[in-house]
Design a protein around this motif. Structure first.
Motif, short mmCIF file in Angstrom:
data_model
loop_
_atom_site.label_atom_id
_atom_site.label_comp_id
_atom_site.label_asym_id
_atom_site.label_seq_id
_atom_site.Cartn_x
_atom_site.Cartn_y
_atom_site.Cartn_z
N LEU A 147 0.67 -3.54 7.95
CA LEU A 147 1.06 -4.80 7.32
C LEU A 147 0.40 -6.02 7.95
O LEU A 147 0.75 -7.15 7.61
CB LEU A 147 2.58 -4.97 7.36
N ASN A 148 -0.54 -5.81 8.85
CA ASN A 148 -1.26 -6.93 9.44
C ASN A 148 -2.00 -7.69 8.33
O ASN A 148 -2.76 -7.11 7.55
CB ASN A 148 -2.24 -6.43 10.49
N GLY A 149 -1.75 -9.00 8.26
CA GLY A 149 -2.29 -9.77 7.15
C GLY A 149 -3.80 -9.85 7.13
O GLY A 149 -4.40 -10.00 6.06
N LEU A 158 -6.21 -3.41 -0.77
CA LEU A 158 -6.09 -4.37 -1.88
C LEU A 158 -7.39 -5.15 -2.07
O LEU A 158 -7.81 -5.42 -3.20
CB LEU A 158 -4.93 -5.33 -1.62
N ALA A 159 -8.04 -5.52 -0.96
CA ALA A 159 -9.31 -6.26 -1.05
C ALA A 159 -10.39 -5.42 -1.70
O ALA A 159 -11.29 -5.95 -2.37
CB ALA A 159 -9.74 -6.71 0.35
N GLN A 164 -6.30 -10.18 -3.12
CA GLN A 164 -6.07 -10.73 -1.78
C GLN A 164 -4.63 -10.47 -1.38
O GLN A 164 -3.69 -10.97 -1.99
CB GLN A 164 -6.37 -12.23 -1.75
N GLY A 165 -4.45 -9.69 -0.33
CA GLY A 165 -3.12 -9.35 0.12
C GLY A 165 -2.43 -10.51 0.82
O GLY A 165 -3.09 -11.40 1.38
N PRO A 166 -1.12 -10.52 0.82
CA PRO A 166 -0.37 -11.61 1.47
C PRO A 166 -0.26 -11.41 2.98
O PRO A 166 -0.62 -10.35 3.51
CB PRO A 166 1.01 -11.51 0.83
N GLN A 167 0.24 -12.41 3.66
CA GLN A 167 0.57 -12.30 5.08
C GLN A 167 1.97 -11.68 5.16
O GLN A 167 2.98 -12.38 5.20
CB GLN A 167 0.53 -13.67 5.75
N TRP A 168 2.00 -10.37 5.20
CA TRP A 168 3.26 -9.64 5.05
C TRP A 168 4.31 -10.06 6.07
O TRP A 168 5.48 -10.22 5.72
CB TRP A 168 3.00 -8.14 5.17
N LEU A 169 3.90 -10.23 7.31
CA LEU A 169 4.86 -10.48 8.38
C LEU A 169 4.96 -11.95 8.78
O LEU A 169 5.70 -12.28 9.71
CB LEU A 169 4.48 -9.64 9.62
N LEU A 170 4.25 -12.82 8.09
CA LEU A 170 4.28 -14.25 8.39
C LEU A 170 4.82 -15.09 7.24
O LEU A 170 5.51 -16.07 7.46
CB LEU A 170 2.87 -14.74 8.78
N ASP A 171 4.51 -14.69 6.03
CA ASP A 171 4.97 -15.42 4.86
C ASP A 171 6.45 -15.09 4.61
O ASP A 171 6.80 -13.92 4.41
CB ASP A 171 4.14 -15.01 3.64
N PRO A 172 7.34 -16.09 4.63
CA PRO A 172 8.77 -15.82 4.43
C PRO A 172 9.08 -15.08 3.13
O PRO A 172 10.05 -14.32 3.06
CB PRO A 172 9.41 -17.21 4.45
N ALA A 173 8.25 -15.29 2.11
CA ALA A 173 8.50 -14.64 0.83
C ALA A 173 8.22 -13.14 0.89
O ALA A 173 8.72 -12.38 0.04
CB ALA A 173 7.64 -15.28 -0.26
N VAL A 175 8.48 -11.25 3.93
CA VAL A 175 9.10 -10.61 5.10
C VAL A 175 10.07 -9.52 4.67
O VAL A 175 10.00 -8.37 5.15
CB VAL A 175 9.81 -11.67 5.97
N LYS A 176 10.97 -9.83 3.77
CA LYS A 176 11.96 -8.83 3.35
C LYS A 176 11.31 -7.68 2.58
O LYS A 176 11.67 -6.51 2.83
CB LYS A 176 13.05 -9.50 2.52
N PRO A 177 10.38 -7.94 1.64
CA PRO A 177 9.71 -6.79 1.02
C PRO A 177 9.00 -5.89 2.03
O PRO A 177 8.95 -4.67 1.84
CB PRO A 177 8.70 -7.46 0.07
N SER A 178 8.48 -6.47 3.11
CA SER A 178 7.83 -5.65 4.13
C SER A 178 8.82 -4.71 4.78
O SER A 178 8.53 -3.52 5.01
CB SER A 178 7.19 -6.56 5.19
N ILE A 179 10.00 -5.22 5.09
CA ILE A 179 11.02 -4.38 5.73
C ILE A 179 11.56 -3.36 4.73
O ILE A 179 11.91 -2.23 5.11
CB ILE A 179 12.14 -5.25 6.30
N VAL A 180 11.61 -3.72 3.44
CA VAL A 180 12.03 -2.76 2.42
C VAL A 180 11.05 -1.59 2.36
O VAL A 180 11.45 -0.42 2.27
CB VAL A 180 12.14 -3.45 1.05
#
Length: 321
Positions: A147-149, A158-159, A164-173, A175-180
């Motif tokens: 999950l490193n952005g 994805l690239a 373009q993938g998101p910042q999984w562990l930095l973007d608040p939007a 964070v929860k999907p990453s843990i899911v």
């Protein structure tokens, strides 16, 4: 003992009838001895611990002097006034609403695939169950890389297709999907339970549906889902309880170094904040109050689920609908 035969008394060599009451008593004693380790553990680590934490929730505990000062309901009042408590509750509820459907869907998909495999099914069952056996720390280390952005394997994949993938562990939007996603990695236990339920569906129902011309989708929704609905309902309850107590995934991904200054607010779950209060700030009274609040919330949600389950779950005995 003697018995009368043709006017004379002779010894009765027949064994005396065994007293059912004595026999049951011996069985009960033997059973209690066998389960005594569990009884002792339940009393010490559950009943006594919960009772002590309830007392602790009404006190201010000083770890240095090992003294407790009664504070009444001050700890519970602080729960309402503390914005981080409310924020952590909101994050936890949001995560549970996301995680339970995803985990249940993934587990059901795995169970259907395993149920459809003929030869070699044992190999695939072991293969699918391996993630469940992986330690949480190892799983977190793998997902930190995935999950490193910037350099993560998921964003690189994805690239490769122009996304373009998101910042999984930095973007608040995200964070929860990453843990899911990390939680769904270890749903093999639920998949095994669903697999057993699928194999318990009577084959005659599928044969009757095929004769009536029902397709796979209609058969799945009209026969399979209703027949395994008690198992699905059980998993909804257990997964909900587990999601409301989420701790390992969030802590290992965002708080493993012991500092929370760099962690996003979206990663502050109730279990994490409770841990911080108890074992980092040593505010055991507030932490105990938080634990009992979570217990009350889980109990209330479970009662609501059980009430709704009577209407939505199909039971072969006629209960539910």
């Amino acid at each position: 003992m003697t018995r009368r035969t043709n006017g004379s008394h002779v010894a009765d060599t027949r064994p005396a009838a065994r007293s059912p009451k004595g026999y049951n008593r011996r069985e009960t004693i033997a059973g209690l001895l066998f389960i005594s380790p569990w009884i002792v553990g339940f009393l010490v680590f559950t009943v006594i611990s919960m009772s002590y934490s309830l007392v602790l929730s009404f006190t201010s505990y000083d770890l240095a002097t090992n003294t407790m000062r009664p504070v009444g309901t001050a700890n519970f009042e602080q729960l309402v006034e503390n914005p981080r408590v409310l924020a952590s509750l909101g994050n936890t509820f949001t995560f549970a609403l996301m995680a339970v459907p995803v985990e249940l869907s993934v587990a059901l998909l795995m169970a259907v695939l395993l149920n459809s495999v003929g030869r070699g099914s044992a190999f695939f069952r072991v293969l699918f169950y391996l993630p469940k056996m992986t330690p949480a720390v190892a799983t977190a280390a793998v997902f930190l890389l995935l999950l490193n952005g910037n350099q993560g394997a998921i964003n690189k994949a994805l690239a490769a297709i122009g996304i373009q993938g998101p910042q999984w562990l930095l973007d608040p939007a995200w964070v929860k999907p990453s843990i899911v996603v990390m939680s769904a990695w270890a749903v093999a236990g639920s998949a095994v339970i669903l697999l057993a339920a699928l194999q318990g569906v009577p084959i005659e129902l599928y044969e009757a549906a095929a004769i009536d011309g029902a397709g796979p989708l209609r058969t799945f929704t009209r026969i399979t889902i209703p027949m395994i609905s008690p198992t699905l309902f059980f998993l909804v309850i257990t997964l909900t309880i587990a999601s409301l107590q989420v701790f390992d995934q969030a802590y290992l991904l965002f708080y493993r170094d012991g500092a929370d200054s760099s962690a996003p607010e979206a990663a502050l779950f109730y279990g994490v904040y409770l841990y911080q209060q108890a074992f980092q700030q040593f505010n055991f009274g507030l932490a105990a109050a938080m634990a009992w609040l979570l217990f009350a919330i889980i109990m209330l949600i479970t009662v609501v689920q059980l009430t709704l389950g009577k209407r939505l779950v199909h039971y072969e005995s006629g209960q539910g609908s």
